[in-house]
Scaffold this active site. Structure first.
Site, PDB file in Angstrom:
ATOM      1  N   HIS A 164       0.734  -1.214  -0.095  1.00 48.84           N
ATOM      2  CA  HIS A 164       0.105   0.044  -0.231  1.00 48.84           C
ATOM      3  C   HIS A 164       0.866   1.226   0.209  1.00 48.84           C
ATOM      4  CE1 HIS A 164      -3.670  -2.214   0.557  1.00 48.84           C
ATOM      5  NE2 HIS A 164      -3.235  -2.614   1.708  1.00 48.84           N
ATOM      6  N   ASP A 199      -3.420 -11.002  -1.788  1.00 50.81           N
ATOM      7  CA  ASP A 199      -3.800 -10.168  -0.490  1.00 50.81           C
ATOM      8  C   ASP A 199      -5.162  -9.782  -0.514  1.00 50.81           C
ATOM      9  OD1 ASP A 199      -1.948  -8.697   1.960  1.00 50.81           O
ATOM     10  OD2 ASP A 199      -4.093  -7.893   1.208  1.00 50.81           O
ATOM     11  N   HIS A 201      -6.462  -7.479   0.425  1.00 53.08           N
ATOM     12  CA  HIS A 201      -6.541  -5.810   0.021  1.00 53.08           C
ATOM     13  C   HIS A 201      -6.121  -5.696  -1.542  1.00 53.08           C
ATOM     14  CE1 HIS A 201      -6.429  -6.058   4.603  1.00 53.08           C
ATOM     15  NE2 HIS A 201      -7.541  -4.934   4.427  1.00 53.08           N
ATOM     16  N   ASP A 288      -4.301 -12.601   4.447  1.00 51.64           N
ATOM     17  CA  ASP A 288      -5.654 -12.184   5.072  1.00 51.64           C
ATOM     18  C   ASP A 288      -6.886 -12.534   4.371  1.00 51.64           C
ATOM     19  OD1 ASP A 288      -4.951 -10.449   2.962  1.00 51.64           O
ATOM     20  OD2 ASP A 288      -4.616  -8.558   4.309  1.00 51.64           O
TER      21      ASP A 288
HETATM   22 ZN   LIG Z   1      -4.217  -7.124   3.094  1.00 52.45          ZN
END
Ligand SMILES: [Zn+2]
Length: 407
Positions: A164, A199, A201, A288
């Site tokens: 990120h 992931d 995200h 995750d």
């Molecule tokens: Zn993540």
């Protein structure tokens, strides 16, 4: 961003891969050269007691790898990184931002810290922040160098994958974007690089770095942006300028499980990556998306997550694997240990090593000795929306992006 936490119903049955009888010891596939990047320095850093990213997940993963005999495989390299130089980080990050990170190293918030994403909440200022950032970057650069030079075929830096971080801003627990730096390092050698991010995200920092670059294909599968941080990663984000068609997103509905995930993954990721024909895949292996992760609402099991990784490995001769998110520590340790085994062509015994389990179960909450998850079926009323959403996204990718690649 909490889930409405409807528990999936359980239907019994155990479908883990068949164990190989090796007396608990792993044996590698021959001729595959691999490197594991790990150092103990993480123990000096701490995001703080309230933060979901617990550094001890790295040590727990290491101990499970050790218990399975995976840290001393014949022929594997084991390397620990030295902190990267500022010049290395400045390939992606602004000097102004790096100066702020340096000031934050003492553990006190620097002036205007919030302008750069620092402060209470996701991206706290903690003692050693600058050094931790340089170490994270260095591990992934080392992995990229080992793979890029041909010294090894596959390298794994499970403390990396901080996808990120932006050029001038910390975001989502990430300060320095080691994945971007690793891709840049591989590109400097003239290699074609595909980035595949599983992931939960969206891999927004990496997408941002190469949004206009047709020489790097980025593919991210994740929970849909309306439901989860960072709120991006829609199919319509296809790249810009010459890079149109080289940014690929597969968003997924909350509660998407392995049975819905894998067909969608298969329909999108292998055709595009195979057509791109990369020399190297940089894989971000956040765990995750697992159904017990406390921060997200996807519902993969370890078997499905591992199947995606296994498929990724068929798509390029060389792989730089990175860690990523993962906030249920029992998943992190199991997932990345399995990943390292898979990267080495090894099948693990299906029970966690006895001594490891006895030592760690209480502290980290391991519920059983099973390496693999018990299959759990989604309730029928969730299954349909999950599948329909995935089908619509696959359809959109195939309509918007496939034709740009002659598919
Ligand atoms: Zn993540």
């Amino acid at each position: 961003m909490t889930s409405s936490s409807r528990p999936p119903t359980e239907r019994g049955g155990h479908t883990a891969p068949a164990p190989m009888d090796r007396g608990g010891l792993a044996t590698p596939a021959p001729a595959l050269k691999t490197a594991l990047i790990y150092g103990e320095e993480w123990a000096r850093f701490d995001y703080g007691p309230e933060h979901p990213l617990r550094m001890e997940r790295l040590g727990l993963t290491w101990r499970l790898m050790q218990a399975y005999g995976l840290t001393r495989l014949p022929g594997m390299l084991l390397r620990s990184p030295e902190p990267a130089g500022e010049t290395d980080l400045a390939r992606f990050h602004s000097r102004e931002y790096l100066d702020v990170l340096k000031q934050a190293d003492a553990g006190r918030e620097p002036p205007r810290g919030e302008t750069f994403g620092l402060g209470a909440g996701d991206n706290p200022v903690f003692p050693g922040l600058w050094e931790a950032s340089r170490l994270g970057a260095a591990g992934s650069l080392l992995a990229a160098d080992l793979v890029g030079s041909g010294e090894v075929d596959r390298a794994f830096h499970f403390a990396g994958g901080l996808h990120h971080a932006m050029p001038d801003r910390a975001s989502g627990f990430c300060y320095v974007n080691d994945a971007v730096l690793a891709i840049m390092r591989l590109r400097e050698r003239g290699l074609r690089v595909a980035y595949v991010d599983i992931d939960a995200h969206h891999g927004d920092g990496v997408q941002h770095a190469f949004y206009g670059d047709p020489r790097v294909l980025t593919v991210s599968t994740h929970e849909r942006g309306e439901r989860l941080f960072p709120g991006t990663g829609f199919v319509r984000e296809v790249g810009e300028g010459e890079g149109v068609g080289y940014s690929v997103n597969l968003p997924l509905e909350a509660y998407t499980d392995s049975t819905a995930y894998l067909p969608a993954f298969e329909a999108v990721v292998p055709p595009l990556v195979a057509r791109f024909d990369p020399d190297v895949i940089v894989a971000q292996l956040g765990i995750d998306a697992h159904r017990t992760d406390p921060l997200t609402h996807l519902a993969l099991d370890l078997q499905g997550w591992t199947a995606a990784l296994t498929r990724i490995l068929t798509l390029a001769p060389r792989v730089v694997a990175l860690g990523g998110g993962g906030y249920d520590l029992t998943n992190v340790a199991r997932g990345w240990t399995v990943a390292w085994a898979v990267l080495n062509g090894i099948e693990l015994p299906p029970e966690l090593p006895e001594e490891f389990f006895a030592r760690e179960r209480a502290r980290f909450g391991f519920k059983s000795r099973a390496l693999w998850d018990r299959p759990v079926a989604l309730p029928e009323d969730l299954e349909q929306p999950v599948r329909e959403y995935a089908d619509r996204q696959v359809d959109a990718v195939q309509k918007l992006i496939f034709p740009l690649h002659g598919l």
